[in-house]
Scaffold this motif. Structure first.
Motif, PDB file in Angstrom:
ATOM      1  N   THR A  99       0.836  -1.194   0.000  1.00  0.00           N
ATOM      2  CA  THR A  99       0.000   0.000   0.000  1.00  0.00           C
ATOM      3  C   THR A  99       0.870   1.244   0.000  1.00  0.00           C
ATOM      4  O   THR A  99       1.828   1.337   0.778  1.00  0.00           O
ATOM      5  CB  THR A  99      -0.920   0.010   1.234  1.00  0.00           C
ATOM      6  N   ILE A 100       0.539   2.189  -0.870  1.00  0.00           N
ATOM      7  CA  ILE A 100       1.245   3.471  -0.899  1.00  0.00           C
ATOM      8  C   ILE A 100       0.733   4.333   0.252  1.00  0.00           C
ATOM      9  O   ILE A 100      -0.476   4.569   0.382  1.00  0.00           O
ATOM     10  CB  ILE A 100       1.029   4.199  -2.235  1.00  0.00           C
ATOM     11  N   LYS A 101       1.650   4.799   1.083  1.00  0.00           N
ATOM     12  CA  LYS A 101       1.300   5.655   2.212  1.00  0.00           C
ATOM     13  C   LYS A 101       2.197   6.886   2.211  1.00  0.00           C
ATOM     14  O   LYS A 101       3.158   6.975   1.448  1.00  0.00           O
ATOM     15  CB  LYS A 101       1.427   4.892   3.538  1.00  0.00           C
ATOM     16  N   ALA A 102       1.877   7.826   3.066  1.00  0.00           N
ATOM     17  CA  ALA A 102       2.644   9.071   3.163  1.00  0.00           C
ATOM     18  C   ALA A 102       2.886   9.398   4.619  1.00  0.00           C
ATOM     19  O   ALA A 102       2.064   9.098   5.487  1.00  0.00           O
ATOM     20  CB  ALA A 102       1.900  10.218   2.474  1.00  0.00           C
ATOM     21  N   GLU A 103       4.029   9.984   4.879  1.00  0.00           N
ATOM     22  CA  GLU A 103       4.369  10.444   6.221  1.00  0.00           C
ATOM     23  C   GLU A 103       5.079  11.781   6.118  1.00  0.00           C
ATOM     24  O   GLU A 103       5.684  12.098   5.085  1.00  0.00           O
ATOM     25  CB  GLU A 103       5.245   9.429   6.949  1.00  0.00           C
TER      26      GLU A 103
END
Length: 379
Positions: free
Chosen positions: A241-245
């Protein structure tokens, strides 16, 4: 774990029950799953054959579908016919071990590979498959998955599950009419899992527009049985899954740059890792197989040469200066630099053999080369 079931969860659960009744799903046994690090490989084609609409929902809402797949697979194994009844004695404690374990369905064979140049902000929250070379691997670190808080007044405990490294401590005690605000963290009851971060670099592109540019990279987070399944230099296909932080959480920024809280970094939360190079795969809980590059097949042993190739081999054997021919054959598109080419040739084809510990025989040490010079000179 913190979300209440909804009608959407119920509808997805009904679709997954069709997969649970399929032959590939029933082929998994509890003993094999426990031996493989609680990882259950799920092939994409098997999932499509059982419920055709599920892959599209998985691609768009993986955070909703993936936990349900884990849950259905876990329930399927708990109802496996090979397990003894709950009232019967179990010498190996398979049922107890299965109940206490956290199973993960590893999705393999995702048909569409997403190029790294297409990893943009609109892909956040989607399930994708990437392929590339591993260029950096961090050390294993313990990652907290749940915390337990204890009320100082009534001694009741409350468990908080951590998602994406974030959690909110309970403000008040939730036991009856206590409502005390003094809740202490019980560190000894914290549950942890193995965690690791790797950096994936895109493969060389044959597109003329991409020639000469710095290869793109993306960070990938591995957890549980996926930790330590790959090493730098491996060519892997990662589904996740592509996630962002934020930049601060990503580990960058000091002073003025740390104030830019609106800048985020993309990363991949891996669900499965399939290693193409060295024929190693993480689908069976990270078990590494023997290196395919070191094994000789029957076609290698039976290799034959054409008469023209044999004639060229004879001419090279009669060549008085074979080393000069070898140096000139290295990167013939770059003119000159005979000394550099000679050093590279000696590093590539030379080397001092060393004994292999515990295996007998001898192996060649790995070459290490450093070429220093001005940019654009063909290094």
């Amino acid at each position: 774990p913190n979300d209440e079931p909804t009608e959407q969860h119920a509808a997805l659960n009904l679709e997954l029950l069709r997969y649970a009744s399929s032959e590939p799903a029933r082929a998994h046994t509890p003993e094999r799953v426990l031996h493989s690090g609680c990882a259950v490989p799920v092939q994409y084609m098997d999932l499509v054959a059982a419920c055709a609409a599920l892959p599209l929902k998985l691609e768009r809402k993986p955070q909703l579908v993936l936990p349900l797949i884990h849950l259905v697979v876990h329930r399927l194994l708990l109802a496996h016919p090979s397990l003894p009844p709950a009232s019967a004695p179990d010498i190996n404690c398979v049922r107890e071990r299965l109940c206490a374990s956290r199973l993960h369905a590893r999705l393999l064979g995702w048909p569409t590979l997403t190029p790294m140049r297409e990893l943009k902000s609109h892909n956040i929250g989607r399930f994708v498959a990437l392929t590339g070379n591993v260029v950096r691997v961090s050390n294993m670190r313990p990652h907290v998955t749940s915390l337990q808080f204890e009320c100082a007044r009534c001694k009741c405990t409350e468990t908080v599950y951590i998602q994406d490294g974030k959690y909110s401590a309970p403000a008040t005690c939730g036991a009856g009419t206590c409502r005390a605000k003094a809740l202490a963290l019980v560190r000894s009851n914290a549950r942890m899992a193995d965690w690791q971060k790797i950096r994936l670099q895109e493969l060389p592109s044959e597109d003329a527009a991409e020639a000469g540019r710095v290869p793109r990279t993306v960070d990938v987070e591995l957890s549980f049985d996926l930790v330590d399944v790959c090493m730098p230099g491996d060519t892997v296909t990662i589904s996740g899954t592509i996630k962002a932080e934020s930049v601060e959480e990503h580990g960058g920024g000091r002073g003025a740059s740390k104030q830019q809280k609106t800048i985020w970094c993309l990363y991949v939360d891996a669900n499965s890792v399939a290693i193409a190079k060295n024929a190693r795969s993480a689908s069976e809980g990270g078990a590494a197989a023997a290196s395919a590059s070191n094994s000789r097949t029957a076609s290698d042993r039976d290799a034959h040469f054409s008469p023209g190739e044999l004639q060229m081999i004879r001419e090279i054997r009669n060549e008085p200066e074979v080393f000069k021919l070898l140096v000139n054959s290295l990167s013939p598109g770059i003119f000159g630099h005979e000394l550099v080419k000679a050093g590279l040739a000696l590093s590539l084809f030379g080397g001092t053999p060393r004994p292999v510990r515990g295996k007998g025989g001898r192996a060649r040490s790995d070459p290490h080369m450093l070429i220093v010079g001005d940019p654009g000179m063909g290094k």
